[in-house]
Design a protein around this motif. Structure first.
Motif, mmCIF file in Angstrom:
data_model
loop_
_atom_site.group_PDB
_atom_site.id
_atom_site.type_symbol
_atom_site.label_atom_id
_atom_site.label_comp_id
_atom_site.label_asym_id
_atom_site.label_seq_id
_atom_site.Cartn_x
_atom_site.Cartn_y
_atom_site.Cartn_z
ATOM 1 N N ASP A 1 0.854 -1.201 0.000
ATOM 2 C CA ASP A 1 0.000 0.000 0.000
ATOM 3 C C ASP A 1 0.882 1.240 0.000
ATOM 4 N N HIS A 2 1.911 1.146 0.824
ATOM 5 C CA HIS A 2 2.860 2.265 0.903
ATOM 6 C C HIS A 2 3.530 2.484 -0.462
ATOM 7 N N TYR A 3 3.924 1.384 -1.073
ATOM 8 C CA TYR A 3 4.566 1.452 -2.396
ATOM 9 C C TYR A 3 3.614 2.084 -3.427
ATOM 10 N N ASN A 4 2.346 1.626 -3.412
ATOM 11 C CA ASN A 4 1.388 2.145 -4.393
ATOM 12 C C ASN A 4 1.143 3.645 -4.219
ATOM 13 N N LYS A 5 1.150 4.073 -2.943
ATOM 14 C CA LYS A 5 0.944 5.516 -2.707
ATOM 15 C C LYS A 5 2.104 6.315 -3.292
ATOM 16 N N ILE A 6 3.297 5.767 -3.144
ATOM 17 C CA ILE A 6 4.471 6.459 -3.694
ATOM 18 C C ILE A 6 4.357 6.554 -5.213
ATOM 19 N N VAL A 7 3.995 5.436 -5.826
ATOM 20 C CA VAL A 7 3.864 5.408 -7.297
ATOM 21 C C VAL A 7 2.820 6.425 -7.736
ATOM 22 N N GLU A 8 1.714 6.454 -7.001
ATOM 23 C CA GLU A 8 0.627 7.366 -7.369
ATOM 24 C C GLU A 8 1.074 8.823 -7.256
ATOM 25 N N SER A 9 1.720 9.147 -6.143
ATOM 26 C CA SER A 9 2.067 10.571 -5.991
ATOM 27 C C SER A 9 3.177 10.983 -6.954
ATOM 28 N N MET A 10 4.018 10.043 -7.365
ATOM 29 C CA MET A 10 5.033 10.414 -8.360
ATOM 30 C C MET A 10 4.405 10.574 -9.728
ATOM 31 N N GLY A 11 3.380 9.744 -9.972
ATOM 32 C CA GLY A 11 2.740 9.735 -11.290
ATOM 33 C C GLY A 11 2.263 11.106 -11.704
ATOM 34 N N SER A 12 1.612 11.822 -10.774
ATOM 35 C CA SER A 12 1.051 13.114 -11.179
ATOM 36 C C SER A 12 2.166 14.078 -11.590
#
Ligand code: GTP
Length: 760
Positions: free
Chosen positions: A499-510
């Motif tokens: 979950d932590h990893y996915n949040k990082i990916v998401e916030s970098m994505g934008s």
């Protein structure tokens, strides 16, 4: 970055010059205000000095933002002792700056890198190329510094046309009018923005208590008034130096918060002045008036920076006399077959990220798991690192090879290592994460096909939003390095919480896809632990490990087949230079060349026959775009008696006509800046692995603005066509992406990027 009125207030307190006062350019409101205040200020100064003209009153008001008391104070100063003080200082001002601070940047890390280079040269007994093989900026900064580290400003600089001391040869920086600032402020508010502010955290070096650097924490300014020597020692060097400069300037300037402090110092130093000498000085034309009659020479059309026309003329003459013939390749090859064999095999990637994100550890792990480094070496490194209490750095030490880097736990220069995996050869470029080493990072980015960004999952929010990661990504994208692999490292520290990893990916994505406009297909993410070796070479979970992502990553498709491309190689190291023999490390940017052929080095105009092409110490018959190779060459003809080869010089085919110029036309786009960029403002231009001081001399067109009038400054997020003068002449190639892309850096931040359109 958002601007607020508070920011502007801060800005107004800075020491700086303003643009010329042109009454016609004022708005109706400004004129109203000016004429309302004019009688007021005249009344206040009616008994002071009859020489003050209407224009003086108006200018004083204008440059003091219509604050009557400030304008009065300035006029009183300017029409009393100010000029005599100025002239005396002009005769005797010397600024003492520790030599090391000037050469190769101002950081402790820069000093380390420098000492490392010196040590390396001492070890090899080679000092021949070290003095030549440096960047334009290094050479520039080292000028004017004598053995004792005394940086003499007045030896060859006219004080009234004085440049900023770090960018010798440039005129004073233009500063914006208040109205320009307002416009800039408004524009910045109107645009969507992100925070690129570099983090102010102490560097790892500063945290390391065992390090004792011989860095003098202040600069000493010596003033000599007649026979008396006086020194002012200040602990805020930049501001104090500029404050002192301000007092030596013409009256047309905005006030500074330091003025009163420095003028008090100067006043107290003037007690033993020879009054007759002062009077005599007044009989000479005032340098201020001289300057006033030649306004804005700093932004004249052609560069005044480079004064080498004579040399170039002789070069042209000498070139005409030289007969250079093509030489045959040693082996006759099936070129297409040779190229296609090599083409799919070479991939280079640059690894970057915030300090301590684990870049060197990941690379160390990669090399260890691929058996490039054996367990004996790793064991030895673990023992060594444990002995100084840095056991966790053992893997990083495989890349951080110097003792300085090891002791401090940071990568100082870029390191290059090659390894083979399956049927491909990879070149890894490890770049420093520290803010002070952005130039080295740019160098690494220029040489790579793929960018590998390491982010620290245990410290993501802080390091991504406030660190230099965003700036590094912007640099990579601006330099056309579009393929990106993001390694979310140190996943062991969060027990592989996806979950932590996915949040990082998401916030970098934008940031990646919206702000930087990366294509989703060009970006891949992977969770990893460099320390434990998870997802580096050995896979964990569903993801392919880093090495396989790299293996399957295709290079950006070449717009033209390599066989049809023109040859361009960039010199990245001068390994040896003795008599006519040269050993150069180069990156082939485009085209191909074979052993036996003769090539031309620019801008030195050395013509060299390639005797050997070496890759990983093995000879090969041909080298092609994308490869890093060592060339053993013989200089067959030269326009100069002694070759002046520098890092960043280019190597092309002998009949390729490449203009050498210090005036360029460029298309640039600016990022979020905290000050507008004005004509004449010095900045550093990075092209490939060269950095040169530069300034805008003309703004031709603002591409994303409807306004017809061309402003005198550029604001955040503007795209513009500009003419730029650079400090030294460079060979200008506009037809190859890698060598026409540029990045603009000012005040230790990247403020823009662009591409060269033509040499002027
Ligand atoms: N727990 C854990 N620690 C790691 C991992 N990767 C690196 N580290 C530690 O993080 C610290 C910094 O690692 P480096 O590899 O030197 O970091 P760097 O990004 O190369 O640092 P600079 O060269 O200063 O930019 C060291 O103590 C490493 O042992 C990881 O996957 N997990």
């Amino acid at each position: 970055m958002q601007y607020s009125d508070d920011d502007l207030n801060d800005y107004e307190n800075e020491p700086y010059d303003d643009d010329e006062f042109i009454e016609e350019d004022l708005t109706k409101e400004e004129l109203d205000e000016l004429y309302t205040l004019l009688p007021l200020i005249k009344a206040k100064l009616k008994d002071h000095n009859p020489d003050i003209t209407d224009r003086d009153f108006k200018e004083a008001l204008w440059f003091n933002y219509m604050v009557v008391d400030d304008a009065v104070r300035e006029l009183k100063q300017n029409f009393s002792m100010y000029k005599s003080c100025k002239r005396l200082m002009a005769e005797t001002l010397r600024i003492v700056v520790p030599k090391e601070i000037l050469v190769g940047g101002s950081s402790k890390l820069a000093l380390l890198a420098k000492s490392r280079r010196a040590k390396r040269n001492n070890e090899t007994g080679d000092t021949s190329h070290s003095s030549r093989a440096h960047s334009g900026l290094d050479s520039l900064l080292s000028k004017n510094v004598d053995e004792k580290g005394t940086f003499s400003l007045l030896d060859d600089i006219d004080l009234d046309n004085r440049p900023k001391f770090s960018l010798k040869g440039f005129k004073e920086e233009e500063k914006p009018k208040k109205s320009q600032l307002k416009e800039h402020n408004q524009q910045a508010k109107d645009t969507k923005s992100e925070d690129l502010t570099p983090q102010n955290e102490p560097s790892p070096i500063e945290k390391n208590e065992t390090i004792k650097e011989n860095v003098i924490p202040f600069r000493m300014i010596q003033l000599k008034f007649e026979d008396a020597h006086r020194s002012i020692i200040v602990d805020t060097p930049q501001s104090a130096i500029s404050a002192l400069f301000e007092t030596t300037r013409e009256p047309k300037r905005r006030k500074t918060s330091h003025d009163s402090k420095i003028l008090t110092l100067i006043n107290s130093s003037l007690t033993n002045i020879d009054i007759e000498k002062v009077k005599a000085n007044f009989s000479k034309p005032n340098p201020v008036d001289v300057l006033a009659n030649e306004p804005r020479s700093a932004v004249s059309k052609k560069s005044e920076v480079s004064e080498e026309p004579e040399r170039l003329e002789t070069v042209q003459e000498k070139l005409q006399k030289l007969t250079i013939k093509h030489t045959k390749p040693i082996k006759s090859l099936d070129i297409n077959a040779a190229i296609s064999k090599l083409e799919s095999q070479n991939i280079s990637f640059v690894v970057f990220g915030h300090v301590d994100s684990g870049k060197s550890t990941i690379i160390g792990r990669l090399l260890y798991d691929l058996k490039v480094v054996d367990s004996k070496t790793l064991h030895k490194l673990t023992k060594e690192s444990s002995s100084i209490g840095k056991g966790s750095f053992a893997l990083a030490w495989i890349m951080d090879q110097t003792s300085e880097e090891r002791e401090r736990g940071v990568t100082i220069d870029i390191c290059q290592t090659s390894f083979n995996y399956k049927n491909k050869q990879f070149t890894i470029i490890d770049s420093p994460g520290h803010q002070d080493f952005i130039p080295q990072m740019i160098n690494g980015v220029c040489q790579a096909d793929i960018a590998v960004l390491i982010v620290d999952s245990s410290d993501f929010a802080k390091t991504f939003n406030h660190g230099q990661t965003k700036e590094q990504l912007r640099i990579a994208k601006s330099l056309n390095l579009n393929k990106l692999i993001v390694v979310v490292n140190k996943m062991d520290l969060c027990d592989w919480n996806m979950d932590h990893y996915n949040k990082i990916v998401e916030s970098m994505g934008s940031y990646l896809f919206e702000d930087l406009q990366y294509r989703q297909d060009d970006c891949q993410f992977i969770p990893a632990s460099g320390l434990n070796g998870d997802n580096v070479v050995k896979g964990k979970g569903n993801s392919l490990p880093l090495v396989d992502l790299l293996y399957h990553e295709n290079k950006v498709k070449q717009s033209q087949p390599i066989a049809e491309q023109k040859l361009i190689m960039t010199i990245i190291d001068v390994e040896d230079q003795a008599h006519d023999n040269l050993t150069l490390k180069v990156r082939v940017n485009s085209g191909f060349v074979q052993a036996g052929e003769t090539v031309k080095l620019l801008p030195s105009f050395d013509f060299c026959r390639i005797n050997k092409i070496l890759k990983s110490n093995e000879a090969q018959d041909i080298c092609i775009a994308g490869e890093f190779v060592v060339l053993r060459m013989k200089v067959v003809k030269s326009v100069e008696e002694k070759s002046l080869i520098r890092l960043g010089d280019l190597c092309v085919s002998i009949d390729e006509e490449i203009p050498i110029s210090s005036n360029l036309r460029m298309e640039i786009h600016l990022f979020d800046m905290d000050k507008p960029l004005l004509k004449g403002t010095p900045f550093v231009l990075f092209r490939n692995n060269v950095s040169v001081p530069a300034r805008i001399i003309e703004i031709e067109q603002i591409m994303n603005s409807q306004k017809k009038k061309i402003p005198r400054h550029l604001s955040s997020r503007q795209r513009a066509i500009v003419s730029v003068a650079i400090e030294s002449k460079l060979p200008i190639i506009t037809w190859e992406e890698k060598v026409r892309r540029v990045v603009i850096r000012k005040d230790s931040s990247i403020i823009g990027a662009g591409q060269i359109i033509e040499a002027l």
